[in-house]
Scaffold this active site. Sequence first.
Site, PDB file in Angstrom:
ATOM      1  CG  ASP A   1      -2.068   0.889   1.183  1.00 54.65           C
ATOM      2  OD1 ASP A   1      -2.050   1.817   0.362  1.00 54.65           O
ATOM      3  OD2 ASP A   1      -3.003   0.699   1.975  1.00 54.65           O
TER       4      ASP A   1
ATOM      5  CG  ASP B   1      -9.571   2.893   1.260  1.00 51.22           C
ATOM      6  OD1 ASP B   1      -8.791   2.724   0.297  1.00 51.22           O
ATOM      7  OD2 ASP B   1      -9.206   2.907   2.442  1.00 51.22           O
TER       8      ASP B   1
END
Length: 508
Positions: free
Chosen positions: A276, A336
């Site tokens: 990430d 997200d």
Amino acid sequence: MIRKMVLTSLMFFAIGSTLMAADISGAWYYERTAANGRKTEGYYVFKADGNKFTGRSITSRSREEIVNGVVDGNQISFDVKSWQPTGKPAAYKGTLNEDELRFTQAQVPQKGQPQETILKRVSPSTEFNPPPSLAALMPQHKPLPPFKPIKSNGLAKIPPMGWNSWNKFHAAIDDKTVREIADAMVSSGMKDAGYVYLNIDDTWEGKRDANGNILTNERFPDMKALADYVHAKGLKIGIYSGPGRTTCQGLEASYMHEEQDAKSFAAWGIDYLKYDWCSASAVFDAAEMPAAYQKMALALRATGRPIIYSLCQYGWLDVGKWGADAGGNLWRTTGDISDRWASMSNIGFGQNGREIYAAPGHWNDPDMLEIGNGAMTAAEYRTHMSLWCMLAAPLLAGNDLRKMTPETIEILTNKEVIAIDQDKLGRQGARVKQDGELEIWKKPLAGGVAVALFNRSAAAAKMTVRWADLGIKKNPKVRDLWAHTDVQAHAEYSVEVPSHGVVMLRVK
Ligand code: GLA
């Protein structure tokens, strides 16, 4: 008189040229406290060439490139380059007075006052010793090996299936919960339906030991033992890190420890890594992103253990164009997801066009599933599942597998729908027809096609699909994958689709 005029214009010229020559070169420091008390500290380095300049800004959160700088008298203007290849640069303007520089964003997009940044010159040169407070913020920018397309690692020939801890548990994840989820994955029928990977997201990380080896925190006392437990169930285990110094939760990430971390992961028995970006903008330039991802791909390969490599950088920098060449098996395409119709449907339906980047071995990842987390209706969760399968998306359940209603299990384990996702042709579907909020999507399969009729509107609607429009011959064999029934439909098929719902067909 003439003498006086000449003198005045000479003086004017002299002042003008000193102003023109105001030198912005050097290193500049600033410190700013936002209304919410959050302090930002950073520095800018500028290099002038005549009245033009370029530079970069470095803070604890980002590293940005400055272009198109112009000094005109004591007025300055410059652009901060966008990370998106198609993105517009952000324009700034301000004033330069000796050793003080002030600027604001030229156009403030949101409401409110533009925030002024006030900088002090800390060095006339771009080479300088930062004060200790800044030195702590500024990791050494270590150049990366140049990016070179690499071959596939041979994994993920079909989209990966499993579970990930983040959507439901966030930071409240621990060894005990992961073991219980592993048990539930088997007992609920999820494993039988194809879910294999049990992925621990952010917040497993501890500090590093004296030799720089990454340690787990107290909630994960023994990662190797946990991996053994998961493997003994016939499942696989995944973990999470990132190319920056810290993860999105501010915990230890893999910057400058890539090989070492890959070795630790392999030694623990890890089978899947989600990597990430998070804080990596503080240590890498935008253009270095592919090379930063590739570095970990190579480190994972060097361990000799087959490890699925998942890129998480929210789709920045047109990742579909380089994700596979960087060694990725999947890459996130958006920010997200959340357990809301608007979030899920905007992400899911927004994937149209990305089908050109998906193929066996590397997939677009529209983020993990929210099915069973409770804030959407059953019809909406069926749309979520159907859409992700039409997209050949990785299927990573994001709910608490220990507490599933029969309806959640039925949606997550519908084998006929899952077969569309897992089809070995490995083609991502795309929209073929749109009539307002009614959309028809098609996905080519190894045998036949999948067709999904989506109703995004607030009321039930009758939808019709004509085979001729989809290049399908008359009188095909048609099966409704949610009703689990065969359907008679000679030239077309008309059906009532519930609000926010779907009818999904396999057509041969
Ligand atoms: C980012 C990712 C999420 C999750 C969190 C963890 O927001 O996009 O999927 O991994 O970080 O901190």
